[in-house]
Scaffold this active site. Structure first.
Site, PDB file in Angstrom:
ATOM      1  N   HIS A   1       8.114  10.694  49.473  1.00  0.00           N
ATOM      2  CA  HIS A   1       8.801   9.896  50.487  1.00  0.00           C
ATOM      3  C   HIS A   1       9.097  10.743  51.731  1.00  0.00           C
ATOM      4  O   HIS A   1       9.949  11.617  51.697  1.00  0.00           O
ATOM      5  CB  HIS A   1      10.092   9.364  49.872  1.00  0.00           C
TER       6      HIS A   1
ATOM      7  N   HIS B   1      10.190   8.222  60.924  1.00  0.00           N
ATOM      8  CA  HIS B   1      10.778   7.081  60.231  1.00  0.00           C
ATOM      9  C   HIS B   1      11.417   6.066  61.171  1.00  0.00           C
ATOM     10  O   HIS B   1      11.331   4.860  60.949  1.00  0.00           O
ATOM     11  CB  HIS B   1      11.836   7.564  59.219  1.00  0.00           C
TER      12      HIS B   1
END
Ligand code: G3P
Ligand code: CA
Length: 312
Positions: free
Chosen positions: A8, A50
């Site tokens: 992640h 992100h």
């Protein structure tokens, strides 16, 4: 069977998220897939980051103090690639500048840089070639409707870049993910995306997209999703609840529903330094999801620790 280990934002439990260092470490740890969140710069470059904002993970406020919008945020889209390259990437901060995860990489330190998606794909190819171990990629189109409002259409650019990087068919190790269900339908039916697609499931209150996640979690929603995507990416908290009497974890049934519809399930996010209620250790958490619930993949900040856990 061991679930797929999806790094992640890289091995982000150890190094600042989405830096090439974090991706290299995740590759070395043996992650099956490396995740890329994708946003776009003012000059249309796809950037691995992100947020559509820069302020929580870079020194932008110090470097370009006059460039924030009226909401106080610094937007990636307001900067050209050359300017983005001049920023230093830091471990993620809260709004007040304190670290989100105080035990992780020291706050506001290091000499990490932002990278384009093309640079990251080249980097992964090189690691794959040098090690003989082919890690897959797991790109997420961030806020597609918002980007279109700024004049940038990420999806076709992403597909062109993947083709240019040698990814061409469903057999290649690529999952394309998005929180926006309309964009996933477009990818499948209009853009003829050859790769496996993943519907991310969030909370309606996050306003990630004009998508009704409450409905997507229903039997009818899952059935409809199965016409478009290959997997769902729900939050960990969507998959279990704590029993009222002894507070033991009990499955919500969403994994079973998805499996019955032919969908794989890749929940997010498994963090050894942020273990959710109901679990005494990271190993207990991972075993519950891998064995008792039977998920097919896990997004984790700690790929090495997931891989070290023995599973039956
Ligand atoms: O994409 C899976 C997971 O990363 C979704 O959450 O907010 O970390 O992108 P987020
Ligand atoms: Ca993501």
């Amino acid at each position: 069977m061991r679930p797929l280990v999806i790094a992640h934002r890289g091995a982000s439990g150890y190094l600042p998220e989405h830096t090439l260092a974090a991706k290299g470490l995740a590759h070395d740890m043996g992650a099956d897939y490396l995740e890329q969140d994708i946003v776009a710069s003012r000059d249309g470059e796809l950037i691995v980051l992100h947020d559509i904002y820069l302020d929580r993970v870079t020194d932008v406020a110090k470097r370009f103090p006059g460039r924030k919008r009226s909401d106080g945020r610094y937007y990636v889209h307001d900067f050209d690639l050359q300017e983005l390259r001049s920023l230093t990437v830091w471990e993620r901060m809260n709004q007040d500048g304190s670290p989100v995860y105080p035990e992780r990489y020291p706050a506001r330190s290091g000499d990490f840089k932002l990278n384009t998606l093309r640079e990251e794909l080249d980097f992964i190819h090189r690691l794959n070639d040098e090690t003989g171990r082919r890690a897959g990629i797991y790109p997420e189109i961030k806020r597609p409707a918002w980007h279109k409002g700024q004049g940038i259409d990420i999806a076709p650019q992403l597909l062109d870049l993947l083709a240019d990087s040698g990814y061409e068919s469903r057999d290649d190790p690529v999952f394309v993910q998005c929180f926006d269900d309309a964009e996933l339908r477009r990818l499948k039916h209009e853009l003829h995306c050859p790769f496996q697609l993943v519907q991310l499931i969030g909370d309606n209150s996050w306003r990630e997209a004009d998508t009704d996640y409450d409905w997507l979690r229903s039997a009818a929603g899952i059935k409809q999703l199965a016409q478009t995507v290959d997997a769902i990416g729900p939050a960990i908290s969507d998959l279990y609840e704590l029993a009222e009497i002894d507070a033991v974890p009990v499955a919500t049934g969403l994994v079973q529903l998805a499996h019955e519809a032919g969908l794989a399930v890749h929940p997010y996010t498994f963090r050894a330094d942020d273990i959710p209620a109901g679990f005494a250790s990271f190993a207990e958490l991972v075993r519950y999801f891998a064995v008792d619930i039977g998920v097919d993949g896990v997004f984790t900040d700690f790929p090495d620790q997931v891989l070290q856990i023995s599973l039956p």
